[in-house]
Design a protein around this motif. Sequence first.
Motif, PDB file in Angstrom:
ATOM      1  N   PRO A  56     -25.204  22.911   3.465  1.00 45.25           N
ATOM      2  CA  PRO A  56     -23.770  23.121   3.254  1.00 45.25           C
ATOM      3  C   PRO A  56     -23.059  21.806   2.957  1.00 45.25           C
ATOM      4  N   SER A  57     -21.786  21.904   2.663  1.00 47.91           N
ATOM      5  CA  SER A  57     -21.015  20.688   2.399  1.00 47.91           C
ATOM      6  C   SER A  57     -20.663  19.960   3.699  1.00 47.91           C
ATOM      7  N   ALA A  58     -20.579  20.676   4.813  1.00 50.76           N
ATOM      8  CA  ALA A  58     -20.233  20.064   6.094  1.00 50.76           C
ATOM      9  C   ALA A  58     -21.348  19.138   6.570  1.00 50.76           C
ATOM     10  N   VAL A  64     -29.333  28.896   9.781  1.00 51.96           N
ATOM     11  CA  VAL A  64     -29.860  30.265   9.685  1.00 51.96           C
ATOM     12  C   VAL A  64     -31.272  30.200   9.116  1.00 51.96           C
ATOM     13  N   LEU A  65     -32.199  30.855   9.799  1.00 54.96           N
ATOM     14  CA  LEU A  65     -33.572  30.986   9.338  1.00 54.96           C
ATOM     15  C   LEU A  65     -33.721  32.321   8.629  1.00 54.96           C
ATOM     16  N   LEU A  87     -21.584  29.321   2.466  1.00 53.92           N
ATOM     17  CA  LEU A  87     -20.726  29.848   3.531  1.00 53.92           C
ATOM     18  C   LEU A  87     -20.673  28.909   4.733  1.00 53.92           C
ATOM     19  N   GLY A  88     -21.390  27.786   4.650  1.00 49.61           N
ATOM     20  CA  GLY A  88     -21.277  26.780   5.696  1.00 49.61           C
ATOM     21  C   GLY A  88     -22.435  26.684   6.662  1.00 49.61           C
ATOM     22  N   TYR A  89     -23.629  27.160   6.248  1.00 46.30           N
ATOM     23  CA  TYR A  89     -24.788  27.114   7.130  1.00 46.30           C
ATOM     24  C   TYR A  89     -25.908  26.270   6.531  1.00 46.30           C
TER      25      TYR A  89
END
Length: 257
Positions: A56-58, A64-65, A87-89
Amino acid sequence: MRDVTRRRVVQGLAAGMPLAAVLSDPLLAKAAGESLESVAVTTVRGRRVKGALALPSASRAPAVLLVHEWWGLNDQIKSVARELANLGYVALALDLYGGVVATTPDEARAAMQALNEDDAKDTVAAWTTWLSGEAPQSNGKIGTVGWCLGGGWSLMASILRPVDATVVYYGKVDRPAEQLARLKGPVLGHFAKQDKWINAEMVGKFEATMKEVGKPYTDYWYDANHAFANPTGNSYAAGPAALAWRRTTAFFEENLK
């Protein structure tokens, strides 16, 4: 040209391109899949296993696996990993088949039957351990998700190395109470009313056992058949697939962020 197409797909997913549109188009799915990084870990038993990683960008995020269907780690599953990263993962799509990707039901059946259970346990445990402490950008919170064959292994991954959230799409859930008692976070299940394999009898027993061991569990039943969430298959049901995905992402949002 390939790099340009790949960038457009990644940008399109980030901008809200429907995941189903990517999954149903082999060229778009391939481009999305190629945007992932190939990674490898050494398991407890000394085996070297590979997966595909989307970040992710964060700078720090939950992980998540993803566990593939009986087809193997194909572009479809990699595309879902890319969507989860957007979505951020931190999204890691593992490979249970050692690089084998089936293109026909006979090939998929042979690959699934050749899968060694001890090797598969070794693989999923290695990746959940890696995501909890070594994966780049991971903050240590973990969810798992899998489809069909991978649905059962999503649950098993959470049993072997307890995680914060587990999603099962029409996967084998007939596990004994002593195993389910090890679960840490809640479980979400997506099942199909027309599915003759992962049926109401199996899921009903699973639900009763989850209640017996005091583990949080929610399931949804869709007017569809097995593999309804796969846009490349004959059983694809667009409405149920979209609804199940919205419920999955909301579940991860609630339990991982």
